[in-house]
Design an enzyme around this catalytic site. Structure first.
Site, PDB file in Angstrom:
ATOM      1  N   ILE A  16       0.833  -1.203   0.000  1.00 16.80           N
ATOM      2  CA  ILE A  16       0.000   0.000   0.000  1.00 16.80           C
ATOM      3  C   ILE A  16       0.868   1.253   0.000  1.00 16.80           C
ATOM      4  CG2 ILE A  16      -1.676   1.334   1.328  1.00 16.80           C
ATOM      5  CD1 ILE A  16      -2.858  -1.308   2.323  1.00 16.80           C
ATOM      6  N   VAL A  64       9.909   3.375  12.473  1.00 18.64           N
ATOM      7  CA  VAL A  64       8.860   4.330  12.852  1.00 18.64           C
ATOM      8  C   VAL A  64       8.353   4.135  14.270  1.00 18.64           C
ATOM      9  CG1 VAL A  64       8.093   4.783  10.500  1.00 18.64           C
ATOM     10  CG2 VAL A  64       7.072   2.889  11.795  1.00 18.64           C
ATOM     11  N   ASN A  90       1.773   5.439   7.086  1.00 17.59           N
ATOM     12  CA  ASN A  90       1.217   4.230   6.473  1.00 17.59           C
ATOM     13  C   ASN A  90       1.726   2.932   7.093  1.00 17.59           C
ATOM     14  OD1 ASN A  90       0.010   2.621   4.071  1.00 17.59           O
ATOM     15  ND2 ASN A  90       2.175   2.090   4.034  1.00 17.59           N
ATOM     16  N   TYR A 157      -4.386  -6.076  16.657  1.00 20.39           N
ATOM     17  CA  TYR A 157      -4.527  -5.241  15.459  1.00 20.39           C
ATOM     18  C   TYR A 157      -5.763  -4.349  15.567  1.00 20.39           C
ATOM     19  CZ  TYR A 157      -4.886  -3.993  10.504  1.00 20.39           C
ATOM     20  OH  TYR A 157      -4.968  -3.301   9.325  1.00 20.39           O
ATOM     21  N   LYS A 161      -5.901  -0.176  15.723  1.00 19.00           N
ATOM     22  CA  LYS A 161      -6.550   0.662  14.714  1.00 19.00           C
ATOM     23  C   LYS A 161      -7.650   1.524  15.321  1.00 19.00           C
ATOM     24  CE  LYS A 161      -3.879  -0.505  11.371  1.00 19.00           C
ATOM     25  NZ  LYS A 161      -2.929   0.489  10.801  1.00 19.00           N
ATOM     26  N   ILE A 189      -9.860  -5.524   2.515  1.00 16.81           N
ATOM     27  CA  ILE A 189      -9.030  -6.673   2.145  1.00 16.81           C
ATOM     28  C   ILE A 189      -8.174  -6.298   0.937  1.00 16.81           C
ATOM     29  CG2 ILE A 189      -9.033  -9.124   1.600  1.00 16.81           C
ATOM     30  CD1 ILE A 189     -10.429  -8.340   4.262  1.00 16.81           C
ATOM     31  N   THR A 192      -2.116  -7.718  -0.837  1.00 16.82           N
ATOM     32  CA  THR A 192      -0.687  -7.503  -0.635  1.00 16.82           C
ATOM     33  C   THR A 192      -0.110  -8.677   0.151  1.00 16.82           C
ATOM     34  OG1 THR A 192      -0.958  -6.342   1.479  1.00 16.82           O
ATOM     35  CG2 THR A 192      -1.053  -4.998  -0.536  1.00 16.82           C
TER      36      THR A 192
END
Length: 261
Positions: A16, A64, A90, A157, A161, A189, A192
């Site tokens: 992405i 990061v 990102n 996860y 988020k 979805i 990747t």
């Protein structure tokens, strides 16, 4: 020199992030391709793709999860490319895929370090640079459909988020006085390597053949196909454009019709 526009995209060596970097380059931005040091070869490949589009680009090595490395990356991008206008937080990981009873402390810390802390460090560093340069900059971060709805066996996860969604709302209110907008994109979805890895982990838990969990998720998408990095990049392009000047504090679903918020 005043017409130079510069964006930094973290996790931009592939997937992405690469799609976003290429789209913003096509939109006229010079790009700082930021990623981990071990991704430098791939990152420099993205730099070459951007240069082929007629824009300037550099690779910036940064972990990061570390505040000082994000700040240094922003400083380098602004110094070497001559401006700083858009920050795209990102980079992200899925982390442990397991029932909630099995989630470890280590997993929670790792996922939050990459998915949450990095967004906060990116917001801090970008906002400071925008204010220093007198820019009404744009900060755009990676959320997910998991920022809107909790998903079983993806507790770390999902939690991370939801946190990105909250930080986006807080930062947008605090930074509005400087003319800085803060938004997030929420993919579904995406085809990747991240989802390929997740599919294998899901197969180990569900007992379904590799590929079956992915197929079932894709079958639930109203538009009938898997998402591409370019689909996500289009939303980021909007947030970075003059068309989004009056949009802030939002998490925009880009999932082909999975959730309706």
């Amino acid at each position: 020199m005043s017409d130079i526009k510069v964006a930094m995209v973290t996790g931009a060596a592939q997937g992405i992030g690469r799609g976003i970097a290429l789209k913003l380059a096509a939109d006229g931005f010079d790009i700082a391709v930021a990623d981990m040091a071990f991704q430098e070869e791939k990152g420099r490949g993205v730099v070459a793709e951007i240069e082929a589009l007629g824009r300037k680009a550099i690779f910036v090595s940064a972990d990061v999860s570390k505040r000082e490395e994000v700040a240094a990356a922003v400083d380098k991008a602004a110094a070497e490319l001559g401006s700083f206008d858009v920050m795209v937080n990102n980079a992200g990981i899925v982390g442990q895929v397991a029932p909630i009873a099995e989630i470890t402390e280590e997993s929670m810390q790792k996922v939050f370090a990459v998915n949450v802390n990095s967004v906060l460090w990116g917001i801090q560093a970008a906002a400071a640079k925008f204010i220093e340069l007198g820019k009404k900059g744009r900060i755009i971060s990676a959320a997910s459909i998991a920022a809107i709805k909790g998903f079983p066996i993806l507790a770390p996860y999902t939690a991370s988020k939801f946190a990105v969604r909250g930080i986006t709302q807080v930062a947008s209110q605090e930074l509005a006085v400087h003319g800085i907008t803060v938004n997030a994109y929420a993919p579904g979805i995406v085809g990747t390597s991240l989802w390929e890895d997740l599919d294998k982990k899901l197969a180990a838990i569900t007992g379904k053949p590799v590929g079956q969990n992915l197929k079932e998720n894709v079958d639930s998408i109203s538009l009938g196909r898997i998402e591409t990095p370019e689909d996500v990049a289009g939303v980021v392009s909007f947030f970075a454009s003059p068309n989004a000047e009056y949009v802030t504090g939002q998490v925009l679903l880009v999932d082909g019709g999975m959730l309706y918020n």
